[in-house]
Design an enzyme around this catalytic site. Structure first.
Site, mmCIF file in Angstrom:
data_model
loop_
_atom_site.group_PDB
_atom_site.id
_atom_site.type_symbol
_atom_site.label_atom_id
_atom_site.label_comp_id
_atom_site.label_asym_id
_atom_site.label_seq_id
_atom_site.Cartn_x
_atom_site.Cartn_y
_atom_site.Cartn_z
ATOM 1 N N ASP A 138 0.814 -1.226 0.000
ATOM 2 C CA ASP A 138 0.000 0.000 0.000
ATOM 3 C C ASP A 138 0.852 1.282 0.000
ATOM 4 O O ASP A 138 0.333 2.352 -0.304
ATOM 5 C CB ASP A 138 -0.922 0.032 1.226
ATOM 6 C CG ASP A 138 -1.812 -1.190 1.319
ATOM 7 O OD1 ASP A 138 -2.053 -1.832 0.274
ATOM 8 O OD2 ASP A 138 -2.270 -1.516 2.429
ATOM 9 N N ARG A 173 -16.233 -0.687 -24.625
ATOM 10 C CA ARG A 173 -16.824 -0.723 -23.282
ATOM 11 C C ARG A 173 -16.106 0.217 -22.309
ATOM 12 O O ARG A 173 -14.961 0.618 -22.538
ATOM 13 C CB ARG A 173 -16.670 -2.134 -22.695
ATOM 14 C CG ARG A 173 -17.650 -3.130 -23.256
ATOM 15 C CD ARG A 173 -17.309 -4.515 -22.749
ATOM 16 N NE ARG A 173 -18.312 -5.482 -23.153
ATOM 17 C CZ ARG A 173 -18.102 -6.780 -23.197
ATOM 18 N NH1 ARG A 173 -16.927 -7.286 -22.872
ATOM 19 N NH2 ARG A 173 -19.072 -7.590 -23.556
ATOM 20 N N GLY A 181 -4.955 -1.124 -1.607
ATOM 21 C CA GLY A 181 -4.287 0.070 -1.076
ATOM 22 C C GLY A 181 -4.863 0.568 0.233
ATOM 23 O O GLY A 181 -4.385 1.558 0.778
ATOM 24 N N LEU A 282 -3.983 -10.830 -6.692
ATOM 25 C CA LEU A 282 -2.986 -10.913 -7.766
ATOM 26 C C LEU A 282 -1.919 -9.835 -7.548
ATOM 27 O O LEU A 282 -0.765 -9.998 -7.928
ATOM 28 C CB LEU A 282 -3.644 -10.697 -9.128
ATOM 29 C CG LEU A 282 -4.514 -11.847 -9.636
ATOM 30 C CD1 LEU A 282 -5.337 -11.396 -10.825
ATOM 31 C CD2 LEU A 282 -3.645 -13.039 -10.011
#
Ligand code: F6P
Length: 357
Positions: A138, A173, A181, A282
């Site tokens: 973070d 789109r 974070g 991830l």
């Protein structure tokens, strides 16, 4: 001389590179390193640990996760929920100290984020010689200009945006990407700029979705039919609430879900097909970037040097291209947030990125 090492809190790319640095520097001094498993839990009698020698540290600089294991729950959690800090049970503290005494550990290196360092401070105040090493994807610790793990997490966001861009543009789109974070927008800001986002929504800048919808409409009118929106998990609309995924008694709430909300609202406001993608863990997994490997190794080596110099109760800190240290007391509970008027936000605005404000 024998020293202890543990990893606390969420895992983070670069943790093993710290271990690699600690073991390398300690071995050169002829010291032995004991690695405790699963954070402070490994200190519970009889002690759960392994001896970390050069053989065990070989090749780990590039490994993600932590070879020691970690936990962000457990007996030594000093963050007891929703911003509350609790004292470690004195009985447990005594048990941990007994383990350290029995193993003849002369100093303990605690690698972790705010929660782990808050516990480290309590150990130090209870007479344990402690050194802190800051860790978090973070990048939200005030006392260090940067933490390792942040660069790897950001690189993952950039890679994801590169991939999502091609599908978003093929289908014309809007794509909303939710990133981690907690209450700091660093991953969203750096990941968004690096990945070419059109809109970045940060915890530090409350947003107005009508403003974001307007950006999408304007892009549409000028022939740009897809829009990439990065939203930090801790972002919230002006005057609105945080989106909380789960609350558990005795620990901090878990953020998550803002991406889906933003996507649904943008589709309603613009009539454009919108999808959301939450990058989740991830961002924490996988191999560390070269920057994180080097920073983490420097942190590990500095931790050993602080012990050698007898400078205990301190946390390793990166400032102005140099790895130094600050007291742990100075370091804990002070968040490093994005400055809404700072140069990085200005840079993003200058290249046409909207913050929805
Ligand atoms: O502090 C690191 C972090 O990955 C945050 O960005 C995120 O909010 C949190 O940890 C997720 O924690 P957990 O792995 O417990 O779900």
């Amino acid at each position: 001389m024998r020293i202890g090492l543990l990893n606390g809190g969420g895992d983070c790319p670069g943790l093993n590179a710290v271990t690699h640095g600690v073991v390398g520097a300690a071995t050169q001094l002829g010291w032995e390193v004991i690695g405790f498993r699963d954070g402070y839990e490994g200190l519970l009698p009889p002690g759960d640990y392994k001896i970390l020698d050069s053989e065990k540290a070989r090749g780990i600089i590039k490994q993600g996760g932590t070879i020691l294991g970690t936990t962000n729950r457990g007996h030594f959690s000093s963050k007891t929920g929703e911003g509350k800090v609790g004292q470690i049970d004195p009985e447990l503290m005594e048990q941990a100290k007994t383990t350290l005494r029995r193993l003849e550990i002369e100093a303990l290196i605690c690698v972790g984020g705010d929660g782990t360092l808050t516990t480290a401070l309590q150990f130090f105040e209870a007479g344990v010689p402690v050194i802190g090493v800051p860790k978090t994807i973070d990048n939200d610790l005030k006392a260090t200009a940067m933490t390792f793990g942040f660069d790897s997490a950001t690189q993952m966001v950039v890679d994801a945006l590169d991939r999502l861009f091609t599908t978003a543009s093929s289908h014309k789109r809007v794509m909303v990407i939710e990133v981690m974070g907690r209450h700091a927008g660093w991953i969203a800001l750096y990941g968004g700029i690096g990945g070419g986002a059109n809109v970045i929504l940060l915890p530090e800048i409350p947003f107005d979705l009508e403003k974001v919808a307007e950006v999408i409409r304007e892009r549409e009118a000028s022939g740009l039919h897809s829009t990439m929106v990065v939203v930090a998990e801790g972002a919230a609309p002006r005057g609105g609430e945080l989106t909380i995924e789960a609350r558990e008694a005795g620990s901090e709430y878990r953020l998550g879900g803002i991406g889906d909300r933003v996507a649904a609202d943008l589709e309603r406001l613009t009539g454009k097909e919108t999808r959301s993608c939450t990058l989740g863990h991830l961002q924490r997994g996988g191999t560390p970037t070269s920057w994180d490997r080097v920073l983490a190794t420097r942190f590990g080596v500095k931790a050993v040097k602080l012990i050698e110099a007898g400078e205990l109760g301190r946390m390793v800190s990166y400032q102005r291209y140099h790895v130094g240290s600050v007291t742990i007391a100075e370091a804990v509970s002070k968040l490093n947030l994005v400055d809404p008027n700072g140069e990085v936000v200005e840079t993003a605005r200058a290249v046409g990125i909207s913050f929805g404000d």
